[in-house]
Design a protein around this motif. Structure first.
Motif, PDB file in Angstrom:
ATOM      1  N   ALA A  76       0.827  -1.211   0.000  1.00 48.75           N
ATOM      2  CA  ALA A  76       0.000   0.000   0.000  1.00 48.75           C
ATOM      3  C   ALA A  76       0.861   1.261   0.000  1.00 48.75           C
ATOM      4  N   VAL A  77       1.888   1.287   0.842  1.00 53.46           N
ATOM      5  CA  VAL A  77       2.746   2.469   0.928  1.00 53.46           C
ATOM      6  C   VAL A  77       3.569   2.639  -0.347  1.00 53.46           C
ATOM      7  N   ALA A  78       4.011   1.520  -0.932  1.00 53.23           N
ATOM      8  CA  ALA A  78       4.791   1.591  -2.172  1.00 53.23           C
ATOM      9  C   ALA A  78       3.986   2.251  -3.273  1.00 53.23           C
ATOM     10  N   PHE A  79       2.731   1.854  -3.421  1.00 48.46           N
ATOM     11  CA  PHE A  79       1.889   2.454  -4.452  1.00 48.46           C
ATOM     12  C   PHE A  79       1.551   3.909  -4.122  1.00 48.46           C
ATOM     13  N   ALA A  80       1.366   4.214  -2.850  1.00 47.57           N
ATOM     14  CA  ALA A  80       1.083   5.595  -2.451  1.00 47.57           C
ATOM     15  C   ALA A  80       2.267   6.508  -2.778  1.00 47.57           C
ATOM     16  N   LEU A  81       3.480   6.063  -2.450  1.00 48.30           N
ATOM     17  CA  LEU A  81       4.676   6.854  -2.737  1.00 48.30           C
ATOM     18  C   LEU A  81       4.917   6.968  -4.239  1.00 48.30           C
ATOM     19  N   PHE A  82       4.662   5.877  -4.964  1.00 49.49           N
ATOM     20  CA  PHE A  82       4.820   5.896  -6.424  1.00 49.49           C
ATOM     21  C   PHE A  82       3.851   6.901  -7.041  1.00 49.49           C
ATOM     22  N   SER A  83       2.605   6.891  -6.561  1.00 55.03           N
ATOM     23  CA  SER A  83       1.595   7.824  -7.066  1.00 55.03           C
ATOM     24  C   SER A  83       1.985   9.264  -6.768  1.00 55.03           C
ATOM     25  N   GLU A  84       2.490   9.514  -5.558  1.00 58.07           N
ATOM     26  CA  GLU A  84       2.923  10.865  -5.190  1.00 58.07           C
ATOM     27  C   GLU A  84       4.073  11.331  -6.082  1.00 58.07           C
ATOM     28  N   ASN A  85       5.004  10.446  -6.363  1.00 57.19           N
ATOM     29  CA  ASN A  85       6.138  10.805  -7.217  1.00 57.19           C
ATOM     30  C   ASN A  85       5.685  11.124  -8.632  1.00 57.19           C
ATOM     31  N   GLN A  86       4.697  10.341  -9.123  1.00 56.16           N
ATOM     32  CA  GLN A  86       4.193  10.584 -10.473  1.00 56.16           C
ATOM     33  C   GLN A  86       3.458  11.917 -10.554  1.00 56.16           C
ATOM     34  N   GLN A  87       2.701  12.249  -9.524  1.00 56.16           N
ATOM     35  CA  GLN A  87       1.967  13.511  -9.502  1.00 56.16           C
ATOM     36  C   GLN A  87       2.906  14.707  -9.362  1.00 56.16           C
ATOM     37  N   ALA A  88       3.993  14.496  -8.628  1.00 56.14           N
ATOM     38  CA  ALA A  88       4.957  15.583  -8.438  1.00 56.14           C
ATOM     39  C   ALA A  88       5.770  15.842  -9.701  1.00 56.14           C
ATOM     40  N   ARG A  89       5.864  14.816 -10.575  1.00 52.18           N
ATOM     41  CA  ARG A  89       6.634  14.951 -11.812  1.00 52.18           C
ATOM     42  C   ARG A  89       5.800  14.412 -12.971  1.00 52.18           C
ATOM     43  N   PRO A  90       4.724  15.148 -13.349  1.00 50.42           N
ATOM     44  CA  PRO A  90       3.848  14.656 -14.414  1.00 50.42           C
ATOM     45  C   PRO A  90       4.517  14.609 -15.780  1.00 50.42           C
ATOM     46  N   VAL A  91       5.567  15.452 -15.979  1.00 49.92           N
ATOM     47  CA  VAL A  91       6.280  15.468 -17.254  1.00 49.92           C
ATOM     48  C   VAL A  91       7.577  14.693 -17.106  1.00 49.92           C
ATOM     49  N   LYS A  92       7.802  13.742 -18.012  1.00 49.20           N
ATOM     50  CA  LYS A  92       9.007  12.920 -17.933  1.00 49.20           C
ATOM     51  C   LYS A  92      10.245  13.765 -18.226  1.00 49.20           C
ATOM     52  N   TYR A  93      11.384  13.276 -17.698  1.00 51.16           N
ATOM     53  CA  TYR A  93      12.650  13.944 -17.984  1.00 51.16           C
ATOM     54  C   TYR A  93      12.924  13.919 -19.487  1.00 51.16           C
ATOM     55  N   GLN A  94      13.451  15.040 -20.023  1.00 52.39           N
ATOM     56  CA  GLN A  94      13.768  15.081 -21.453  1.00 52.39           C
ATOM     57  C   GLN A  94      14.965  14.211 -21.774  1.00 52.39           C
ATOM     58  N   HIS A  95      15.865  14.063 -20.814  1.00 53.46           N
ATOM     59  CA  HIS A  95      17.067  13.250 -21.018  1.00 53.46           C
ATOM     60  C   HIS A  95      17.177  12.231 -19.888  1.00 53.46           C
ATOM     61  N   PRO A  96      16.376  11.135 -19.950  1.00 57.04           N
ATOM     62  CA  PRO A  96      16.365  10.158 -18.852  1.00 57.04           C
ATOM     63  C   PRO A  96      17.704   9.495 -18.627  1.00 57.04           C
ATOM     64  N   ALA A  97      18.568   9.481 -19.644  1.00 55.80           N
ATOM     65  CA  ALA A  97      19.867   8.817 -19.499  1.00 55.80           C
ATOM     66  C   ALA A  97      20.760   9.553 -18.514  1.00 55.80           C
ATOM     67  N   THR A  98      20.435  10.845 -18.277  1.00 45.42           N
ATOM     68  CA  THR A  98      21.289  11.609 -17.370  1.00 45.42           C
ATOM     69  C   THR A  98      20.885  11.429 -15.915  1.00 45.42           C
ATOM     70  N   ILE A  99      19.753  10.774 -15.659  1.00 47.94           N
ATOM     71  CA  ILE A  99      19.287  10.562 -14.297  1.00 47.94           C
ATOM     72  C   ILE A  99      19.987   9.342 -13.712  1.00 47.94           C
ATOM     73  N   LYS A 100      20.671   9.551 -12.602  1.00 46.74           N
ATOM     74  CA  LYS A 100      21.456   8.480 -12.001  1.00 46.74           C
ATOM     75  C   LYS A 100      20.584   7.579 -11.138  1.00 46.74           C
ATOM     76  N   ALA A 101      19.841   6.712 -11.791  1.00 44.54           N
ATOM     77  CA  ALA A 101      18.995   5.744 -11.081  1.00 44.54           C
ATOM     78  C   ALA A 101      19.297   4.365 -11.643  1.00 44.54           C
ATOM     79  N   SER A 102      19.532   3.412 -10.749  1.00 45.14           N
ATOM     80  CA  SER A 102      19.862   2.058 -11.185  1.00 45.14           C
ATOM     81  C   SER A 102      18.633   1.378 -11.765  1.00 45.14           C
ATOM     82  N   PRO A 103      18.823   0.354 -12.615  1.00 45.58           N
ATOM     83  CA  PRO A 103      17.675  -0.404 -13.127  1.00 45.58           C
ATOM     84  C   PRO A 103      16.826  -0.994 -12.010  1.00 45.58           C
ATOM     85  N   GLN A 104      17.488  -1.404 -10.909  1.00 48.87           N
ATOM     86  CA  GLN A 104      16.745  -1.984  -9.779  1.00 48.87           C
ATOM     87  C   GLN A 104      15.788  -0.962  -9.170  1.00 48.87           C
ATOM     88  N   SER A 105      16.262   0.288  -9.013  1.00 47.14           N
ATOM     89  CA  SER A 105      15.417   1.314  -8.399  1.00 47.14           C
ATOM     90  C   SER A 105      14.261   1.701  -9.309  1.00 47.14           C
TER      91      SER A 105
END
Length: 238
Positions: A76-105
């Protein structure tokens, strides 16, 4: 109780619940693996361990309910946090390759959902006997004589399950998913609980990878050795 409701609704509260439920589930995974590895010690050791758990009675059910609560809270909390993150960033990054996030994350929600499906299957097969009911430990034909007392033959159930190649492959793939989930989740757990210091962050990350690798190796060893005939006799198809 108002303060608790406000805390749970806050981002900090959600992250704390995520960390605490994750810690509870990690503890279960470690204990569960340790119990499963008793299969290498033979039928008496594993069946005696299983009987010891069963003899806990109400305590065992309290532990199961607590574990179920941790699972539901984590989801429940995972989906709540995921939803909050999506609402806080409705527009995707223009250059996702520059975002330092691992495939696991980036795939935590996906791996978590797939692990949930595996847990349901695992419970239906080995806990409730809905799948492979003939070899389930509670089947009268699968009892084991433990020092003069007839007890459910958990060893026979485990060996019977993992002599099936498809079941073993499914289990191994699921454990690799678990490893990927934990390799990021363990470090996130420390951060969610406010225990992540920049000085120790690289060490915590290594701890996450190391513990994940250990859990994956331990959990894969059992079904693989059963399938190869190292445990329980001849391998499937021999």
């Amino acid at each position: 109780m108002d303060w608790f409701v406000r805390l749970v609704k806050s981002s900090i509260g959600k992250k704390a619940l995520m960390g605490l439920s994750g810690a509870a589930l990690l503890g279960f995974v470690i204990v569960h693996m340790a119990g499963n590895l008793l299969v290498f010690a033979g039928p008496e050791a594993l069946n005696e361990y299983a009987k010891g758990l069963h003899d806990l009675g109400p305590v065992l059910w309290a532990m199961r309910l607590g574990l179920l609560g941790a699972v539901l809270t984590h989801i429940a909390v995972a989906f709540a946090l995921f939803s909050e993150n999506q609402q806080a960033r409705p527009v995707k990054y223009q250059h996702p390759a520059t975002i330092k996030a691992s495939p696991q994350s980036r795939t935590m929600i996906v791996s978590g959902f797939l692990l949930l499906l595996f847990i349901v299957y695992h419970l239906l097969q080995l806990t409730f006997g809905v799948i492979d009911g003939d070899t389930h430990a509670a089947n009268p034909a699968a009892l084991y004589d433990l020092k003069g007392e007839m007890v459910p033959n958990v060893y026979h159930m485990v060996v019977s399950a993992f002599t099936q190649p498809l079941v073993t492959i499914l289990y191994i793939v699921s454990m690799l998913l678990l490893g990927a989930h934990l390799s990021h989740g363990i470090a996130s757990m420390f951060q969610s609980l406010g225990l992540s210091n920049p000085r120790y962050r690289p060490l915590i990350k290594k701890l996450g990878w190391g513990l994940s690798a250990l859990l994956v190796t331990g959990n894969i060893a059992m079904p693989l050795c059963v399938l190869l005939g190292i445990i329980g006799g001849a391998p499937a198809g021999a």
